[in-house]
Design a protein around this motif. Sequence first.
Motif, PDB file in Angstrom:
ATOM      1  N   VAL A 164       0.833  -1.208   0.000  1.00  0.00           N
ATOM      2  CA  VAL A 164       0.000   0.000   0.000  1.00  0.00           C
ATOM      3  C   VAL A 164       0.868   1.259   0.000  1.00  0.00           C
ATOM      4  CG1 VAL A 164      -1.682   1.332   1.330  1.00  0.00           C
ATOM      5  CG2 VAL A 164      -1.941  -1.142   1.109  1.00  0.00           C
ATOM      6  N   ALA A 165       1.895   1.276   0.863  1.00  0.00           N
ATOM      7  CA  ALA A 165       2.743   2.467   0.975  1.00  0.00           C
ATOM      8  C   ALA A 165       3.476   2.762  -0.333  1.00  0.00           C
ATOM      9  CB  ALA A 165       3.750   2.272   2.116  1.00  0.00           C
ATOM     10  N   ILE A 166       4.070   1.731  -0.934  1.00  0.00           N
ATOM     11  CA  ILE A 166       4.801   1.932  -2.191  1.00  0.00           C
ATOM     12  C   ILE A 166       3.838   2.332  -3.309  1.00  0.00           C
ATOM     13  CG2 ILE A 166       6.252   0.834  -3.913  1.00  0.00           C
ATOM     14  CD1 ILE A 166       7.678   1.475  -1.327  1.00  0.00           C
ATOM     15  N   SER A 167       2.642   1.715  -3.323  1.00  0.00           N
ATOM     16  CA  SER A 167       1.650   2.060  -4.355  1.00  0.00           C
ATOM     17  C   SER A 167       1.233   3.515  -4.237  1.00  0.00           C
ATOM     18  CB  SER A 167       0.424   1.140  -4.236  1.00  0.00           C
ATOM     19  OG  SER A 167       0.791  -0.200  -4.400  1.00  0.00           O
ATOM     20  N   VAL A 168       0.960   3.951  -3.013  1.00  0.00           N
ATOM     21  CA  VAL A 168       0.553   5.339  -2.806  1.00  0.00           C
ATOM     22  C   VAL A 168       1.655   6.291  -3.262  1.00  0.00           C
ATOM     23  CG1 VAL A 168       0.058   7.082  -1.050  1.00  0.00           C
ATOM     24  CG2 VAL A 168      -1.076   4.879  -0.949  1.00  0.00           C
ATOM     25  N   GLY A 169       2.897   6.010  -2.849  1.00  0.00           N
ATOM     26  CA  GLY A 169       3.997   6.897  -3.214  1.00  0.00           C
ATOM     27  C   GLY A 169       4.201   6.980  -4.717  1.00  0.00           C
ATOM     28  N   ILE A 287      -3.059  27.178  -0.144  1.00  0.00           N
ATOM     29  CA  ILE A 287      -4.010  26.332   0.587  1.00  0.00           C
ATOM     30  C   ILE A 287      -3.228  25.271   1.354  1.00  0.00           C
ATOM     31  CG2 ILE A 287      -6.001  24.789   0.396  1.00  0.00           C
ATOM     32  CD1 ILE A 287      -6.593  26.106  -2.291  1.00  0.00           C
ATOM     33  N   PRO A 288      -3.405  25.156   2.644  1.00  0.00           N
ATOM     34  CA  PRO A 288      -2.709  24.094   3.395  1.00  0.00           C
ATOM     35  C   PRO A 288      -3.050  22.716   2.835  1.00  0.00           C
ATOM     36  CG  PRO A 288      -3.694  25.686   4.883  1.00  0.00           C
ATOM     37  CD  PRO A 288      -4.213  26.023   3.513  1.00  0.00           C
ATOM     38  N   GLY A 289      -2.026  21.994   2.371  1.00  0.00           N
ATOM     39  CA  GLY A 289      -2.267  20.727   1.698  1.00  0.00           C
ATOM     40  C   GLY A 289      -2.983  19.705   2.555  1.00  0.00           C
ATOM     41  N   LEU A 290      -2.532  19.574   3.797  1.00  0.00           N
ATOM     42  CA  LEU A 290      -3.139  18.564   4.671  1.00  0.00           C
ATOM     43  C   LEU A 290      -4.598  18.904   4.973  1.00  0.00           C
ATOM     44  CD1 LEU A 290      -2.494  15.981   6.135  1.00  0.00           C
ATOM     45  CD2 LEU A 290      -1.804  17.311   8.119  1.00  0.00           C
ATOM     46  N   LEU A 291      -4.879  20.205   5.140  1.00  0.00           N
ATOM     47  CA  LEU A 291      -6.259  20.614   5.380  1.00  0.00           C
ATOM     48  C   LEU A 291      -7.140  20.310   4.176  1.00  0.00           C
ATOM     49  CD1 LEU A 291      -8.246  22.044   7.280  1.00  0.00           C
ATOM     50  CD2 LEU A 291      -7.592  24.210   6.214  1.00  0.00           C
ATOM     51  N   LEU A 292      -6.594  20.544   2.967  1.00  0.00           N
ATOM     52  CA  LEU A 292      -7.346  20.248   1.748  1.00  0.00           C
ATOM     53  C   LEU A 292      -7.610  18.749   1.625  1.00  0.00           C
ATOM     54  CD1 LEU A 292      -8.548  21.332  -0.883  1.00  0.00           C
ATOM     55  CD2 LEU A 292      -6.298  21.023  -1.938  1.00  0.00           C
ATOM     56  N   ILE A 293      -6.599  17.929   1.936  1.00  0.00           N
ATOM     57  CA  ILE A 293      -6.773  16.473   1.867  1.00  0.00           C
ATOM     58  C   ILE A 293      -7.835  16.018   2.852  1.00  0.00           C
ATOM     59  CG2 ILE A 293      -5.637  14.274   2.332  1.00  0.00           C
ATOM     60  CD1 ILE A 293      -3.070  15.459   1.283  1.00  0.00           C
ATOM     61  N   SER A 303     -11.040   5.199   0.690  1.00  0.00           N
ATOM     62  CA  SER A 303     -10.555   4.326  -0.373  1.00  0.00           C
ATOM     63  C   SER A 303      -9.107   4.688  -0.661  1.00  0.00           C
ATOM     64  CB  SER A 303     -11.396   4.497  -1.645  1.00  0.00           C
ATOM     65  OG  SER A 303     -10.761   3.894  -2.746  1.00  0.00           O
ATOM     66  N   ILE A 304      -8.266   3.693  -0.860  1.00  0.00           N
ATOM     67  CA  ILE A 304      -6.860   3.950  -1.112  1.00  0.00           C
ATOM     68  C   ILE A 304      -6.669   4.636  -2.459  1.00  0.00           C
ATOM     69  CG2 ILE A 304      -6.388   1.736  -2.205  1.00  0.00           C
ATOM     70  CD1 ILE A 304      -4.152   3.640   0.263  1.00  0.00           C
ATOM     71  N   ILE A 305      -7.561   4.354  -3.426  1.00  0.00           N
ATOM     72  CA  ILE A 305      -7.488   4.996  -4.739  1.00  0.00           C
ATOM     73  C   ILE A 305      -7.740   6.492  -4.598  1.00  0.00           C
ATOM     74  CG2 ILE A 305      -8.437   5.068  -7.064  1.00  0.00           C
ATOM     75  CD1 ILE A 305      -6.915   2.550  -6.501  1.00  0.00           C
ATOM     76  N   ASN A 306      -8.762   6.847  -3.813  1.00  0.00           N
ATOM     77  CA  ASN A 306      -9.061   8.267  -3.606  1.00  0.00           C
ATOM     78  C   ASN A 306      -7.880   8.988  -2.975  1.00  0.00           C
ATOM     79  OD1 ASN A 306     -11.536   7.586  -4.585  1.00  0.00           O
ATOM     80  ND2 ASN A 306     -12.576   7.621  -2.600  1.00  0.00           N
ATOM     81  N   VAL A 307      -7.224   8.331  -2.015  1.00  0.00           N
ATOM     82  CA  VAL A 307      -6.074   8.947  -1.352  1.00  0.00           C
ATOM     83  C   VAL A 307      -4.951   9.209  -2.354  1.00  0.00           C
ATOM     84  CG1 VAL A 307      -4.253   8.562   0.355  1.00  0.00           C
ATOM     85  CG2 VAL A 307      -6.609   7.966   0.896  1.00  0.00           C
ATOM     86  N   LEU A 375       4.147   9.300   3.953  1.00  0.00           N
ATOM     87  CA  LEU A 375       3.901   9.845   5.280  1.00  0.00           C
ATOM     88  C   LEU A 375       2.467  10.374   5.403  1.00  0.00           C
ATOM     89  CD1 LEU A 375       5.798   9.987   7.686  1.00  0.00           C
ATOM     90  CD2 LEU A 375       6.302  12.355   7.105  1.00  0.00           C
ATOM     91  N   THR A 376       1.976  11.003   4.337  1.00  0.00           N
ATOM     92  CA  THR A 376       0.601  11.530   4.345  1.00  0.00           C
ATOM     93  C   THR A 376      -0.413  10.396   4.450  1.00  0.00           C
ATOM     94  OG1 THR A 376       1.311  13.391   2.971  1.00  0.00           O
ATOM     95  CG2 THR A 376      -1.048  12.931   3.069  1.00  0.00           C
TER      96      THR A 376
END
Length: 442
Positions: A164-169, A287-293, A303-307, A375-376
Amino acid sequence: MIFGKKKTKQIEEAILNNTPNSDQSYWANVKRQFNKNRLAVWSLRIFYVILFIAVFADFLSNERPLVCKLDGKLMFPVLKQYSVSLGLGKWDQQFVTKRWDEHNYDFAVWPPIPYSSTTIDKSNRNFVSPFAEQRVKSWRWKHILGTDELGRDVAAGMIHGTRVAISVGIIAMSIASMIGIFLGSLAGYFGDSRLQMSRIRLYLNLLGIVLAVFYAFIARGYAMGEGAAESGGFMKQLLISIGIFTGILIIVNLLATVLKKVPLLGNRVNIATDLLIMRLIEVFNSIPGLLLILSIVALTKPSIINVMVIIGFISWTSIARFIRAELLRIRNLEYIEAAQAMGFSEARIIFRHAIPNALTPVLITIAFGIASAILTEAFLSFLGIGVAAEEVTWGSLLNLARTHFPAWWLAIFPGTAIFITVTIFNLIGEGLTDALDPRLKQ
């Protein structure tokens, strides 16, 4: 004739002698410089190991045997699992009603971890420690990293979390790279004065963008909201909206190609591309990225795809700025001017000649971006809003440790994995920074 062959051979030898030695090429110098950084080299080797675990996760941790023989029939259950997942096959009834480890095999070869990340061992529920007594039929079935509250194997969860981590990155930074490279190259190559288009094309594109935004996103708001309520549905609806958006822009540009033949409509006007794209980058950065996420994830079903998509859409600005800076330099080089003098189209010059020579600093940004994306995702999973509840990731394991503090193995192992993975990508990025610095090549 003999003289001709001799002359040809001399010319070939002269060309070979003048060809730069492969050891002196640009990438050979980069590799040599990178190898001088031992931390970066070891980080790259560790990354290969992590990548191997991510790619072959199903063969390292699975409740199904790799290969087995049952009732005289040879089977490869892990491989068949892929065809079943794609709807190309189905399991026999005996494998649906009975656990895989309860069959009487003639022989069976099991993965190193004989559990999947979702396998529930009812005999070892309620946070069994790796060093505690475990109710297993033999040492082969021992949970080497303990279990969680439901009895799920932590080692299996760690291996699945690696994928999951490598896929997200990788996927998130692929999306960010496509957006950043495209917009950054337009800004850097055309600047504020090089992009001109006919008056009718400009007007129709402005009108087309308004119509495309309305029909692709506003009019389909309900459909996208319904899709967000399903796992993976948001991604499907988003792709449909992008298709509608692109289709409308293609139509208006085809129409503009016909109408620009009218003298009044065909007058060319200047487009301040660099100014527009840089202001867009500033808007995103403000725009603060983490706040937007968090805002977008809260509106969609986990969903991992949405992330992956959301992280990719907010991470392109630094890539765009790097490639813009490179294109500002490259666009004035002689080979670009030669390509323009030969009448090549702007698209051909940008995508075949300019961008390939401007990607070097982007590699550094991507390496740091992958670490940031991992990390996100871990942070979102730790909060319990990033992925589906049944999905096991490093962040979700840390979240379980928060609910049961004595279960130290749920904090130590995923925490260490996150630390190592983020650190090696940062070290690789620093190694690339040093290797690509022309001042260090001597």
